[in-house]
Write an enzyme that holds these catalytic residues in place. Structure first.
Site, PDB file in Angstrom:
ATOM      1  CG  ASP A 284     -29.555 -83.684   4.415  1.00 34.80           C
ATOM      2  OD1 ASP A 284     -28.759 -83.401   3.514  1.00 34.80           O
ATOM      3  OD2 ASP A 284     -29.973 -82.867   5.256  1.00 34.80           O
ATOM      4  CD  GLU A 326     -24.807 -84.228   2.936  1.00 35.79           C
ATOM      5  OE1 GLU A 326     -24.167 -83.244   2.557  1.00 35.79           O
ATOM      6  OE2 GLU A 326     -25.515 -84.191   3.958  1.00 35.79           O
TER       7      GLU A 326
HETATM    8  C1  GLC Z   1     -23.752 -79.906   5.067  1.00 41.05           C
HETATM    9  C2  GLC Z   1     -22.671 -80.459   4.225  1.00 41.05           C
HETATM   10  C3  GLC Z   1     -21.590 -79.426   4.014  1.00 41.05           C
HETATM   11  C4  GLC Z   1     -22.204 -78.187   3.441  1.00 41.05           C
HETATM   12  C5  GLC Z   1     -23.354 -77.738   4.295  1.00 41.05           C
HETATM   13  C6  GLC Z   1     -24.074 -76.613   3.628  1.00 41.05           C
HETATM   14  O1  GLC Z   1     -23.242 -79.642   6.290  1.00 41.05           O
HETATM   15  O2  GLC Z   1     -22.166 -81.595   4.891  1.00 41.05           O
HETATM   16  O3  GLC Z   1     -20.653 -79.845   3.088  1.00 41.05           O
HETATM   17  O4  GLC Z   1     -21.244 -77.195   3.415  1.00 41.05           O
HETATM   18  O5  GLC Z   1     -24.272 -78.760   4.491  1.00 41.05           O
HETATM   19  O6  GLC Z   1     -24.396 -76.927   2.327  1.00 41.05           O
HETATM   20  C1  GLC Z   2     -27.161 -81.297   3.504  1.00 42.91           C
HETATM   21  C2  GLC Z   2     -27.653 -80.767   2.188  1.00 42.91           C
HETATM   22  C3  GLC Z   2     -27.561 -79.282   2.183  1.00 42.91           C
HETATM   23  C4  GLC Z   2     -28.376 -78.739   3.312  1.00 42.91           C
HETATM   24  C5  GLC Z   2     -27.965 -79.373   4.627  1.00 42.91           C
HETATM   25  C6  GLC Z   2     -28.962 -79.092   5.674  1.00 42.91           C
HETATM   26  O1  GLC Z   2     -25.830 -81.053   3.667  1.00 42.91           O
HETATM   27  O2  GLC Z   2     -26.920 -81.337   1.157  1.00 42.91           O
HETATM   28  O3  GLC Z   2     -27.999 -78.753   0.970  1.00 42.91           O
HETATM   29  O4  GLC Z   2     -28.200 -77.361   3.411  1.00 42.91           O
HETATM   30  O5  GLC Z   2     -27.905 -80.773   4.543  1.00 42.91           O
HETATM   31  O6  GLC Z   2     -30.139 -79.845   5.454  1.00 42.91           O
END
Ligand code: GLC
Ligand code: GLC
Length: 651
Positions: A284, A326
């Site tokens: 993540d 991710e």
């Molecule tokens: C992470 C993701 C981004 C998203 C954020 C909040 O930073 O990379 O796309 O906007 O989390 O969900």
């Molecule tokens: C990733 C997850 C998002 C979360 C963020 C912080 O982007 O997809 O849901 O808010 O990380 O952990």
């Protein structure tokens, strides 16, 4: 690679290993460790070589790997060896994924294990079970604020339930994906608690500062992830009288990877879950792993070195396990998460194709594929043994993070174009069928993202509310056409919980104080299984979506050309409303599949001449393998109805 300095260090480490490790049979492990050791040593040295305790840390690292290996079951080790032999296994078109929240799909992990038939019915064989580790109630960020990396949250079950699920899935040859939230912990994690209690060892696990000096320096160049609900990147901690770095929510404390202990702990976590039967780890927020004053603290070179190190170490212990990056970042950056300067992937084998996702939505809003085609052309080539995760929706918001140069090149102004997209998907644009919500509007930068379920963004919610059968048909066509592209593009398609049933926005989060300030919850619905039975009832929306997707999945699996070996060519059709690409297999024309999709609300023509000029010999009659019918052709044009797609093959 053999190199003297690292090799003599390896010898010293092997001599120093704990006796309980030395006594084990570690042959497979030692061969892999030997193969990767020079890389592991070099990376660890680059990151931590300046520390006086470097050698001790290196020993800790190897012990963690060796312990991980000792705890690996013979069954999983056999799987490792099988995957080593068939190392391209995950590039096959056989894989189709789905991401879901345990409690959005089932009651808990046991119940989820009982519902695996649904996956088989649809043809899905890779399940991303969204975060299930222990996290505080109310301050959980949907599970991404973990308070114990080795314990399942008792709201969904326990470790035994997970092991049961893993084995149920394995028996059905379904892959299990779990999250490793590497970047931060909850402020209720033991490490954070010890830091709060004043333990300097654990304070060094985080970024904590007595004054604003350093935080202020960081803030100058760091963007904000949640500007509305969690502005700034630091949070004042009363107990310790310190500023703590909290890039996401104020209760998510960023881990300090300049401390090798943090890396070793997290390696231990990765191996722990690998040994509990997880096939693929979704790492993540990896773009954020390394923080450097004067930068935006994303995609830093050292973040990549950390991931390479994680991969090299995991390969020595559990080589069958894959990583998903991710990293929802610009195309030129995302590609680096496969590993830079390498031939085959050496960081994460799989990465979210956020560029493709956002571009598809752009084409939906504009009804043309100009930016989509342009953006895909600028997407750099992948490495060998690396693949995309192609998706339309996930549990997060959608950001229109495509390249400004591409936006300009197709004749839009980046700022006003993004504004248009937000307005369009939030239903604020004249004629828009979408029912999305704006997410984290940043008035300073003008930046906003959007939330909403696939069906609601695609117009189904509005159409159903208005009981408008024509609009319902259009929305269904749009949803199917979008899926036809993620299934055929090359990579692993990832469906999202409920999308195969057309689940609409779920507004119940507005009644929950812990969720109301985060409208991503609007697209994190729960499946009502009684209602889902409608998928078996001919003519219902659920049935039309589900049966079409099931068919698409089955056909995808039968087409070798849909495997992912850099075997895709984008074609210029001269018609900007169409996206068109050719998928090929071993250069055999009979195995080629021409994918074409119409984003426009009126019928569009694909001139056969264009194909001929590209040297495509489509003299033999064509068939659309999805419907099994000949495409509609009038003289020299193949016709597509509004939002129609074809998967064309010669017969
Ligand atoms: C992470 C993701 C981004 C998203 C954020 C909040 O930073 O990379 O796309 O906007 O989390 O969900
Ligand atoms: C990733 C997850 C998002 C979360 C963020 C912080 O982007 O997809 O849901 O808010 O990380 O952990």
């Amino acid at each position: 690679m053999y190199e003297q300095v690292s090799h003599s260090l390896l010898n010293a480490i092997l001599d120093d290993l704990k006796p309980e490790i030395r006594r084990q049979d570690l042959r497979h492990f030692y061969t892999r460790l030997g193969a990767n050791f020079y890389a592991i040593y070099s990376l660890f040295f680059r990151l931590y070589g300046h520390r006086p305790d470097f050698k001790r840390q290196m020993l800790g690292l190897v012990e963690t790997m060796a312990e991980g290996y000792i705890n690996r079951s013979p069954e999983l080790e056999a799987l490792d060896i099988a995957r080593e032999k068939d190392h391209n296994w995950f590039l096959s078109q056989q894989w189709v994924g789905m991401a879901l929240y345990t409690n959005g799909f089932a009651r808990n992990l046991r119940d989820l294990a009982d519902k695996t038939e649904y996956f088989q019915e649809l043809g899905v064989n890779m399940i991303h079970v969204m975060p299930i580790l222990k996290c505080p109630i109310g301050k959980s960020d949907g599970g991404y604020a973990v308070s114990d990396f080795r314990q399942i949250d008792d709201r969904v079950g326990d470790l035994e339930d997970l092991q049961h699920l893993a084995s149920e899935l394995r028996q059905r040859q379904i892959l299990l994906v779990l999250d490793i939230v590497m970047n931060h912990t909850s402020d209720e994690h033991t490490w954070a608690r010890k830091a709060v209690a004043g333990d300097p060892i654990y304070q060094d696990y985080y970024y904590m500062y007595e004054s604003r000096d350093i935080p202020d320096l960081f803030e100058r160049s760091m963007p904000e992830v949640f500007p509305e609900s969690s502005p700034g990147n630091f949070t004042w901690n009363e107990e310790t009288q310190r500023w703590v770095m909290t890039v996401f929510h104020d209760y998510q404390w960023d881990l300090n990877y300049s401390n090798p202990e943090v890396f070793i702990e997290m390696l231990g976590v990765v191996l722990f879950w690998a040994n509990n039967g997880v096939d693929i780890m979704r790492l993540d927020a990896v773009a954020f792993l390394w923080k450097e004053i004067g930068t935006d603290c994303q995609n830093e070179r050292n973040a990549h070195l950390l991931l390479q190190l994680m991969k090299d170490c995991c390969q020595a212990t559990a080589p069958g396990v894959l990583f998903i990056a991710e990293a929802i970042v610009a195309p030129v950056e995302v590609i680096k998460y496969f590993g830079e300067d390498a031939i085959s992937a050496k960081e994460c084998e799989i990465a979210y194709n956020a560029t493709f996702m956002a571009l598809l939505w752009d084409a939906v809003a504009t009804q043309n594929a100009r930016l989509l085609t342009r953006g895909l052309r600028s997407l750099p080539n992948k490495l060998d043994r690396a693949t995309w995760l192609n998706y339309l929706r996930c549990h997060d918001d959608i950001g229109f993070g495509f390249d400004d140069q591409d936006v300009l090149a197709v004749g839009y102004q980046p700022r006003s174009h993004r504004r248009f997209l937000t307005d369009f998907f939030c239903g604020e644009f004249e004629g828009s069928p979408s029912r999305g919500l704006p997410f984290m509007r940043n008035e300073v930068t003008g930046d906003a993202r959007i939330c909403g379920s696939l069906a609601s963004l695609a117009g189904l919610e509005k159409a159903m509310q208005e009981e408008n059968p024509v609009a319902i048909n259009i929305a269904i066509s749009r949803i199917l056409m979008l899926h036809s592209l993620i299934f055929s593009f090359g990579g692993i398609p990832l469906l999202y919980n409920g999308d195969a049933l057309g689940l609409l926005n779920d507004y119940s989060y507005q009644q929950d104080p812990a969720k109301v300030s985060d409208n991503r919850w609007v697209h994190r619905p729960s499946i009502d299984w009684q209602h889902a039975e409608r998928r078996h009832q001919s003519g219902t929306v659920e049935n039309r979506l589900f049966t079409a997707l099931r068919r698409m999945i089955a056909i995808r699996k039968s087409l070798d050309a849909f495997a992912d070996f850099n075997n895709r060519e984008l074609l210029d059709t001269g018609n900007e409303h169409l996206l068109c690409f050719l998928r090929s297999y071993q250069q055999r024309p009979s195995e080629q599949v021409l994918v074409v999709a119409n984003f426009h609300s009126t019928p569009q023509a694909l001139p056969v001449d264009v194909l001929r000029r590209r040297g495509l010999d489509f003299t033999a009659p064509l068939i659309d393998v999805f419907t099994g019918r000949r495409p509609h052709q009038i003289e020299e044009n193949i016709l597509l109805q509004s939002y129609q797609f074809y998967w064309l093959k010669q017969v």
